[in-house]
Design a protein around this motif. Structure first.
Motif, PDB file in Angstrom:
ATOM      1  N   UNK A  17       0.620  -1.156  -0.071  1.00 41.94           N
ATOM      2  CA  UNK A  17      -0.192  -0.189  -0.016  1.00 41.94           C
ATOM      3  C   UNK A  17       0.712   1.179   0.084  1.00 41.94           C
ATOM      4  N   UNK A  18       0.195   2.497   0.497  1.00 40.64           N
ATOM      5  CA  UNK A  18       0.840   3.711   0.080  1.00 40.64           C
ATOM      6  C   UNK A  18       1.765   3.479   1.480  1.00 40.64           C
ATOM      7  N   UNK A  19       2.933   3.872   1.407  1.00 39.33           N
ATOM      8  CA  UNK A  19       4.000   4.542   2.157  1.00 39.33           C
ATOM      9  C   UNK A  19       4.394   2.994   2.723  1.00 39.33           C
ATOM     10  N   UNK A  20       3.800   2.100   2.530  1.00 40.48           N
ATOM     11  CA  UNK A  20       4.754   0.713   1.909  1.00 40.48           C
ATOM     12  C   UNK A  20       5.727  -0.302   0.885  1.00 40.48           C
ATOM     13  N   UNK A  21       6.546  -1.110   1.463  1.00 42.78           N
ATOM     14  CA  UNK A  21       7.366  -1.478   0.136  1.00 42.78           C
ATOM     15  C   UNK A  21       7.177  -2.736   1.192  1.00 42.78           C
ATOM     16  N   UNK A 123       0.763  11.688  10.656  1.00 44.05           N
ATOM     17  CA  UNK A 123      -0.633  12.049  10.378  1.00 44.05           C
ATOM     18  C   UNK A 123      -1.611  10.655   9.774  1.00 44.05           C
ATOM     19  N   UNK A 124      -0.430   9.899   8.984  1.00 40.65           N
ATOM     20  CA  UNK A 124      -1.338   9.271   8.707  1.00 40.65           C
ATOM     21  C   UNK A 124      -1.067   7.485   9.373  1.00 40.65           C
ATOM     22  N   UNK A 125       0.096   7.845  10.532  1.00 44.22           N
ATOM     23  CA  UNK A 125       0.380   6.564  10.930  1.00 44.22           C
ATOM     24  C   UNK A 125      -0.831   5.951  12.175  1.00 44.22           C
ATOM     25  N   UNK A 141       8.265   1.189  13.665  1.00 39.53           N
ATOM     26  CA  UNK A 141       8.020   0.103  12.148  1.00 39.53           C
ATOM     27  C   UNK A 141       7.329   1.009  11.151  1.00 39.53           C
ATOM     28  N   UNK A 142       6.386   1.220  11.682  1.00 42.16           N
ATOM     29  CA  UNK A 142       5.765   2.077  10.572  1.00 42.16           C
ATOM     30  C   UNK A 142       6.578   3.286  10.272  1.00 42.16           C
ATOM     31  N   UNK A 147       9.425   5.926   5.946  1.00 40.33           N
ATOM     32  CA  UNK A 147      10.966   6.925   5.451  1.00 40.33           C
ATOM     33  C   UNK A 147      12.219   6.367   4.213  1.00 40.33           C
ATOM     34  N   UNK A 148      11.571   5.259   4.908  1.00 41.41           N
ATOM     35  CA  UNK A 148      12.891   3.957   3.914  1.00 41.41           C
ATOM     36  C   UNK A 148      11.922   4.178   2.314  1.00 41.41           C
ATOM     37  N   UNK A 149       9.895   4.534   1.917  1.00 40.91           N
ATOM     38  CA  UNK A 149       9.531   5.106   1.095  1.00 40.91           C
ATOM     39  C   UNK A 149      10.346   5.967   0.613  1.00 40.91           C
TER      40      UNK A 149
END
Length: 254
Positions: A17-21, A123-125, A141-142, A147-149
């Motif tokens: 998903x968004x902001x996920x890798x 904000x998304x967390x 973790x999130x 931040x890696x994204x």
């Protein structure tokens, strides 16, 4: 292809998903014997990653997507339903964007443009978990994954969100076994979204995971692993004969 030229086990194409890798799936046990291809969401529309998914493997495959990744899967279904031999949609929404979503995405993009990416992540967390204040371990973790994204890819993902369209027509045209997973405490994509998706997908199974939030592969990895194993088994069983590996020949007695 196997050495004999017959297709082997169905591969999986997995989209976060968004902001996920790829680390979103680190706790999931994928079925043994099946190649797993991870697709990153880096383009500013849903059509391009849908094409990337379709070109990442030859022949039929099983598509697994969470949130924006499942939305990309809807687009792949729209474009090439015959290529997708199985579909797993998690924590997602098949409807067209709403006006308040467009406004939210524009505001988030402006924050990132202003160098305030950390504010967007924070904000998304809360929406990622079943509680508005997740533990420090889950929050860290999130944040690490987001931040890696990074901000540039996040802006492309926001732009891609805005290119979504109503996907229910594509879902009704699906020709493969499907499963829809959601958490009962997903604040971003509530249960009604998933019931509508399961109703549109012919013969889809619906799995409600009690007490879970949005990031099911982290919060319920065993349930996700079980669902994928069962989906792969069903997809292999109903695979058209032309796409199956032949059964071993009995020894000749002549």
């Amino acid at each position: 292809m196997s050495p004999s030229g017959a297709p082997g086990p169905l591969p999986l194409v997995v989209i976060p998903g968004m902001l996920c890798d790829e680390s979103l799936w680190s706790d999931v046990v994928f079925p043994e014997g099946h190649e797993v291809h991870h697709l990153a969401l880096t383009e500013p529309d849903v059509g391009e990653p849908a094409e990337q998914a379709l070109s990442s493997v030859d022949g039929p495959f099983v598509l697994v997507g969470l949130s924006l990744g499942a939305i990309v899967g809807f687009e792949a279904l729209r474009r090439a339903p015959d290529r997708i031999a199985g579909f797993c949609a998690m924590s997602t929404n098949a409807g067209a964007p709403r006006p308040e979503q467009y406004a939210m995405w524009r505001a988030m993009d402006q924050l990132i443009s202003d160098g305030r990416f950390a504010e967007v992540v924070d904000t998304t967390l809360p929406g990622m978990f079943e509680v508005s204040s997740p533990s420090a371990e889950w929050a860290d973790r999130y944040r690490g994954m987001a931040y890696a994204v990074g901000p540039d890819v996040a802006r492309a993902q926001l732009a891609a969100q805005a290119t979504r369209t109503d996907a229910f027509g594509a879902l009704r045209g699906a020709r493969c076994p499907s499963v829809v997973l959601h958490g009962t405490r997903d604040a971003l994509c509530p249960p009604d979204f998933h019931r509508s998706i399961a109703e549109a997908l012919p013969g889809a199974g619906l799995r409600e995971l009690s007490g879970a939030g949005h990031l099911l592969p982290w919060q319920r990895p065993d349930a996700v692993s079980d669902a994928l194993r069962e989906l792969l088994a069903t997809a292999e069983r109903v695979r058209p004969p032309a796409h199956r590996s032949p059964a071993p020949c009995a020894p000749s007695t002549s």
